[in-house]
Design a protein around this motif. Structure first.
Motif, PDB file in Angstrom:
ATOM      1  N   MET A  44       3.925   1.574  -0.894  1.00 52.51           N
ATOM      2  CA  MET A  44       4.678   1.733  -2.146  1.00 52.51           C
ATOM      3  C   MET A  44       3.796   2.229  -3.277  1.00 52.51           C
ATOM      4  O   MET A  44       4.245   3.009  -4.120  1.00 52.51           O
ATOM      5  N   ALA A  45       2.536   1.781  -3.308  1.00 49.16           N
ATOM      6  CA  ALA A  45       1.624   2.270  -4.345  1.00 49.16           C
ATOM      7  C   ALA A  45       1.405   3.774  -4.145  1.00 49.16           C
ATOM      8  O   ALA A  45       1.382   4.550  -5.109  1.00 49.16           O
ATOM      9  N   THR A  46       1.253   4.195  -2.887  1.00 54.75           N
ATOM     10  CA  THR A  46       1.066   5.624  -2.598  1.00 54.75           C
ATOM     11  C   THR A  46       2.277   6.428  -3.058  1.00 54.75           C
ATOM     12  O   THR A  46       2.148   7.472  -3.702  1.00 54.75           O
ATOM     13  N   GLU A  47       3.475   5.929  -2.733  1.00 63.14           N
ATOM     14  CA  GLU A  47       4.699   6.612  -3.167  1.00 63.14           C
ATOM     15  C   GLU A  47       4.787   6.693  -4.680  1.00 63.14           C
ATOM     16  O   GLU A  47       5.190   7.704  -5.246  1.00 63.14           O
ATOM     17  N   MET A  48       4.394   5.600  -5.335  1.00 67.31           N
ATOM     18  CA  MET A  48       4.500   5.563  -6.792  1.00 67.31           C
ATOM     19  C   MET A  48       3.555   6.588  -7.408  1.00 67.31           C
ATOM     20  O   MET A  48       3.933   7.314  -8.335  1.00 67.31           O
ATOM     21  N   MET A  49       2.335   6.681  -6.890  1.00 69.43           N
ATOM     22  CA  MET A  49       1.372   7.634  -7.450  1.00 69.43           C
ATOM     23  C   MET A  49       1.842   9.076  -7.225  1.00 69.43           C
ATOM     24  O   MET A  49       1.681   9.926  -8.091  1.00 69.43           O
ATOM     25  N   ALA A 108       4.908   9.981  -7.137  1.00 66.44           N
ATOM     26  CA  ALA A 108       5.986  10.189  -8.112  1.00 66.44           C
ATOM     27  C   ALA A 108       5.412  10.439  -9.508  1.00 66.44           C
ATOM     28  O   ALA A 108       5.882  11.329 -10.232  1.00 66.44           O
ATOM     29  N   GLU A 151       0.827  -1.214   0.000  1.00 63.79           N
ATOM     30  CA  GLU A 151       0.000   0.000   0.000  1.00 63.79           C
ATOM     31  C   GLU A 151       0.863   1.267   0.000  1.00 63.79           C
ATOM     32  O   GLU A 151       0.673   2.178  -0.789  1.00 63.79           O
TER      33      GLU A 151
END
Lengths: 82, 82, 82, 82
Positions: free
Chosen positions: A67-72, A74, A65
């Motif tokens: 990591m998905a937040t960080e990716m979005m 970015a 979760e």
């Protein structure tokens, strides 16, 4: 990835020379657009790697979760460019 | 302008080191966005100079139309990034 | 999501009126930038949903790789805008 | 210009229907990128008109500098999208 970044570094130095030589501004702008496109490709490569490898790892240790937040975040920065 | 470009060159080298050191991809992406923003500023500075000086000159020697066309093509490339 | 899109639709209609009323072009451009920003937010919301839900599903039925590829292609299109 | 904007309005309504019908998010994102590209074209058309007509007028009544500043601010917003 590194080879691509070194090419970008060379392109930036090329632009410095163009500005130094007082080259026609439109030609400099064309080069800047080329660098932006090259950086976009590096960024997409990193995102792709993140989506595939890091998220798999993240899923296994419960950080998916986050990591998905960080990716979005970015992706949002890349779309707005900074 | 040149100072800004040299800073961008240093930022690109910084990213090369980050990739070399296998740093967390999201941190590399944040740096790439920062470079994109810095290049956008350089591009806007060049466009501004073009709009003001070159077009004035162009108007006096009848190249105004051609220069406006070139400028719009450059803006289009910057918006699509290459 | 739908509420946001309906607001975008209203903003586009607002721009049509501005063009119809021959409003100052810079004001129209400001509105277009606002719509682009709103569409970027809708796109990020969709990407976020995709990354979280669809990829989880995809992972369970073995379509994870394919979905990651599709997602990166979509991010690439968003960064280049079409 | 108006015809193009009406087409954009129709495209936004199309996306609302796609979201309503719960269509695959990647297809919706592709449509959003298409709208972004269409709006970029409208924006470039307006900028081009501004650069040619408004600035000529501006030059004659001494508002050229102010108009160039406004134009660059608009380009900056378009590049950062809002």
């Amino acid at each position: 990835m590194l080879a691509r970044l070194r090419r970008v570094e060379g392109q930036v130095r090329g632009i410095e020379r163009m500005v130094d030589d007082d080259r026609y501004c439109i030609d400099v702008l064309t080069q800047i657009s080329a660098i932006q496109a090259a950086l976009d490709k590096v960024a997409l490569g990193l995102l792709d790697g993140h989506a595939r490898h890091c998220m798999h790892e993240g899923a296994s240790d419960g950080r998916g979760e986050e990591m998905a937040t960080e990716m979005m975040a970015a992706v949002g920065r890349l779309m707005k460019r900074g």
